[in-house]
Write an enzyme that holds these catalytic residues in place. Structure first.
Site, PDB file in Angstrom:
ATOM      1  N   ASP A 242       0.884  -1.162   0.000  1.00 23.94           N
ATOM      2  CA  ASP A 242       0.000   0.000   0.000  1.00 23.94           C
ATOM      3  C   ASP A 242       0.921   1.211   0.000  1.00 23.94           C
ATOM      4  O   ASP A 242       1.514   1.556   1.028  1.00 23.94           O
ATOM      5  CB  ASP A 242      -0.913   0.008   1.217  1.00 23.94           C
ATOM      6  CG  ASP A 242      -1.757   1.291   1.300  1.00 23.94           C
ATOM      7  OD1 ASP A 242      -1.695   2.111   0.364  1.00 23.94           O
ATOM      8  OD2 ASP A 242      -2.459   1.472   2.314  1.00 23.94           O
ATOM      9  N   GLU A 285      -1.324  -1.157  -4.091  1.00 23.67           N
ATOM     10  CA  GLU A 285      -2.439  -0.255  -3.793  1.00 23.67           C
ATOM     11  C   GLU A 285      -1.967   1.191  -3.761  1.00 23.67           C
ATOM     12  O   GLU A 285      -0.880   1.487  -3.253  1.00 23.67           O
ATOM     13  CB  GLU A 285      -3.030  -0.672  -2.444  1.00 23.67           C
ATOM     14  CG  GLU A 285      -4.070   0.244  -1.858  1.00 23.67           C
ATOM     15  CD  GLU A 285      -4.414  -0.156  -0.432  1.00 23.67           C
ATOM     16  OE1 GLU A 285      -4.969   0.686   0.289  1.00 23.67           O
ATOM     17  OE2 GLU A 285      -4.117  -1.306  -0.028  1.00 23.67           O
ATOM     18  N   ASP A 311      -7.452   2.693  -3.442  1.00 23.38           N
ATOM     19  CA  ASP A 311      -8.105   2.940  -2.154  1.00 23.38           C
ATOM     20  C   ASP A 311      -8.510   4.406  -2.089  1.00 23.38           C
ATOM     21  O   ASP A 311      -9.667   4.743  -2.310  1.00 23.38           O
ATOM     22  CB  ASP A 311      -7.164   2.564  -1.014  1.00 23.38           C
ATOM     23  CG  ASP A 311      -7.767   2.811   0.364  1.00 23.38           C
ATOM     24  OD1 ASP A 311      -9.004   2.956   0.461  1.00 23.38           O
ATOM     25  OD2 ASP A 311      -7.023   2.863   1.358  1.00 23.38           O
ATOM     26  N   LYS A 336     -13.925  -0.258   1.810  1.00 24.81           N
ATOM     27  CA  LYS A 336     -14.018   0.298   3.160  1.00 24.81           C
ATOM     28  C   LYS A 336     -15.334   1.067   3.247  1.00 24.81           C
ATOM     29  O   LYS A 336     -15.417   2.226   2.833  1.00 24.81           O
ATOM     30  CB  LYS A 336     -12.845   1.251   3.440  1.00 24.81           C
ATOM     31  CG  LYS A 336     -11.473   0.582   3.473  1.00 24.81           C
ATOM     32  CD  LYS A 336     -10.388   1.631   3.666  1.00 24.81           C
ATOM     33  CE  LYS A 336      -8.996   0.995   3.770  1.00 24.81           C
ATOM     34  NZ  LYS A 336      -7.925   2.018   3.821  1.00 24.81           N
ATOM     35  N   ARG A 365      -9.858  -0.258   9.138  1.00 23.57           N
ATOM     36  CA  ARG A 365      -9.179   1.035   9.174  1.00 23.57           C
ATOM     37  C   ARG A 365      -8.147   1.041  10.296  1.00 23.57           C
ATOM     38  O   ARG A 365      -8.189   0.222  11.201  1.00 23.57           O
ATOM     39  CB  ARG A 365     -10.180   2.182   9.426  1.00 23.57           C
ATOM     40  CG  ARG A 365     -11.321   2.290   8.427  1.00 23.57           C
ATOM     41  CD  ARG A 365     -10.872   2.374   6.966  1.00 23.57           C
ATOM     42  NE  ARG A 365      -9.969   3.448   6.637  1.00 23.57           N
ATOM     43  CZ  ARG A 365     -10.337   4.613   6.098  1.00 23.57           C
ATOM     44  NH1 ARG A 365     -11.617   4.861   5.868  1.00 23.57           N
ATOM     45  NH2 ARG A 365      -9.439   5.522   5.776  1.00 23.57           N
ATOM     46  N   LYS A 387      -7.547  -7.474   3.407  1.00 22.81           N
ATOM     47  CA  LYS A 387      -6.418  -6.818   4.057  1.00 22.81           C
ATOM     48  C   LYS A 387      -6.597  -6.892   5.569  1.00 22.81           C
ATOM     49  O   LYS A 387      -7.654  -6.539   6.088  1.00 22.81           O
ATOM     50  CB  LYS A 387      -6.326  -5.355   3.637  1.00 22.81           C
ATOM     51  CG  LYS A 387      -5.664  -5.122   2.294  1.00 22.81           C
ATOM     52  CD  LYS A 387      -5.447  -3.639   2.056  1.00 22.81           C
ATOM     53  CE  LYS A 387      -4.381  -3.054   2.953  1.00 22.81           C
ATOM     54  NZ  LYS A 387      -4.173  -1.607   2.753  1.00 22.81           N
TER      55      LYS A 387
END
EC number: 4.2.1.11
Length: 426
Positions: A242, A285, A311, A336, A365, A387
């Site tokens: 990420d 990501e 994301d 998310k 998160r 994830k």
């Protein structure tokens, strides 16, 4: 009617980083209850639903959410009493109309999202099913492969590692218990490998992984590679990144930070392409800034040995995912739900991705919670992989336990086979 909402009540509680968050309880006529809360991230996309905080420096340095709590108790609750808890789309629509802003800035995305989850869970309780089974509409057959954020980048006292998360994924595990064990043992072994490299015990990062030992991404990946080999699982564990590049992007110069210098988007793309030729990346990501759409399009054309995932670029927003699909800029997105602010909107984004062959990767998160609804979505939608954070803090370990528990409680359930999603050279 037993499914009518008779009570909605919100309160202020704390997330895993001891930051205030909204928690909501919903109760129906027959006594079925659901609870929801709104975790928040550390890397927050500009397109995300607004998190309403009090800005009162006398309480939690301004991070209190009592205004959002009041909005639930005084505005949202009266409007939803008597509504059918099983009609979540209608409930979410009422809240969106009450708010009336594109980013949920009036009532707060954290207020609206918490109510949405609580209603969702109350509906599952009404049907006497776990929420993931209510979502699936049947017993689940697979659980997703977990991934583990084991090294955390960012700005430290003596170095800056521009990439935010270095991740391992045990795609070659035979069952979920083994996948969890592989992730945990690599994480534990990595402490010794990093200690040898650094000459001292590695520090714990804010996201509970190890603090990056170097500003060079290749050094970190080499140490991860060495650790996997020491554990004997090469060829069964893949990597992921990420980059969270919006955090290191400089708008004035249209440049990205890498190894202590500023580079262009095309240089970042070329560098990442070389990484994918050397290491087994399942996905990368947020390679670029959240508004650098044209560069994402170029990256997707060039980088062929991994899945490019958005994301901050997508923020679980249907319109943004549609744009990414039309531009052929991504292979999928991070799911998310709190980014968009209601379960209904998040599910609409997921359905578009699935219909068009794009990956949807559920994720918690940074300011996480035990019992995160994201895990019910991951199980109920039977996605291939998810994830997870570092296997160190309670709410992150809870997510692993959810996977193992669900697999045990559903006879015949197996871990997802994601080999068909892997693009790297075996």
């Amino acid at each position: 009617m037993k499914s009518e909402i008779v009570s909605i009540h919100a309160r202020q509680v704390l997330d895993c980083k001891c930051r205030p968050m909204v928690e909501v309880d919903v109760v129906t006529e027959d006594g079925s209850a659901g609870r929801g809360c709104a975790p928040t991230g550390s890397s927050v996309g500009a397109a995300e639903a607004y998190v309403l905080r009090d800005e009162d420096k006398k309480e939690y340095h301004g991070l209190g959410v009592r205004k959002a709590v009041e909005n639930v108790n005084r505005i949202i609750a009266p409007a939803l009493l008597g509504k059918d808890v099983e009609c979540l789309a209608d409930i979410d629509a009422v809240m969106l109309e009450l708010d009336g802003t594109p980013g949920k800035t009036r009532l707060g995305g954290n207020a609206i999202y918490s109510v949405s989850i609580a209603c969702f869970r109350a509906a599952a309780a009404l049907n006497k099913k776990p929420l993931y089974e209510y979502i699936a509409g049947r017993k689940i057959k697979t659980v997703p492969v977990p991934s583990f954020n084991i090294v955390n980048g960012g700005r430290y006292e003596n170095l800056t590692q521009p990439f935010n998360e270095f991740i391992i994924m045990p795609y070659g595990a035979d069952h979920i218990d083994q996948a969890v064990e592989m992730g945990v043992l690599v994480f534990q072994e990595l402490e010794a490998v990093l200690g040898k490299y650094l000459g001292h015990k590695p520090a714990v990062a804010p996201s509970y992984g190890y603090a990056a030992p170097s500003g060079d991404p290749e050094v970190v990946l080499e140490l991860m590679e060495e650790t996997v080999k020491r554990c004997g699982w090469q060829g069964r564990i893949g990597f992921a990144l990420d980059c969270a590049s919006s955090e290191m992007y400089e708008k004035e110069t249209n440049s990205y930070l890498l190894k202590g210098r500023r580079i262009s988007a095309d240089e970042m793309i070329a560098y990442s392409e070389k990484l994918t030729e050397r290491f087994p990346f399942v996905f990368i990501e947020d390679l670029l800034d959240e508004e650098d759409w044209e560069a994402y399009e170029r990256a997707h054309q060039r980088i062929r040995l991994t899945n490019l995932i958005g994301d901050d670029l997508v923020a679980t927003n249907l319109d943004r995912l549609k744009k990414a699909y039309q531009m052929s800029a991504l292979d999928g997105f991070i799911l998310k739900p709190n980014q968009v602010g209601t379960i209904t909107e998040a599910m609409d984004t997921y359905r578009f991705a699935r219909k068009n062959g794009m990956l949807a990767i559920p994720s918690g998160r940074a300011g996480g919670v035990i019992g995160d609804v994201v895990m019910d979505l991951a199980l109920g939608l039977e996605v291939g992989f998810i994830k997870n954070g570092a296997p160190r803090s309670g709410e992150r370990i809870d997510k692993l336990n959810v996977l193992m528990r669900a697999c045990d409680m559903n006879p015949g359930c197996s871990i997802s086979d994601i080999r068909g999603l892997l693009k790297f050279k075996k």
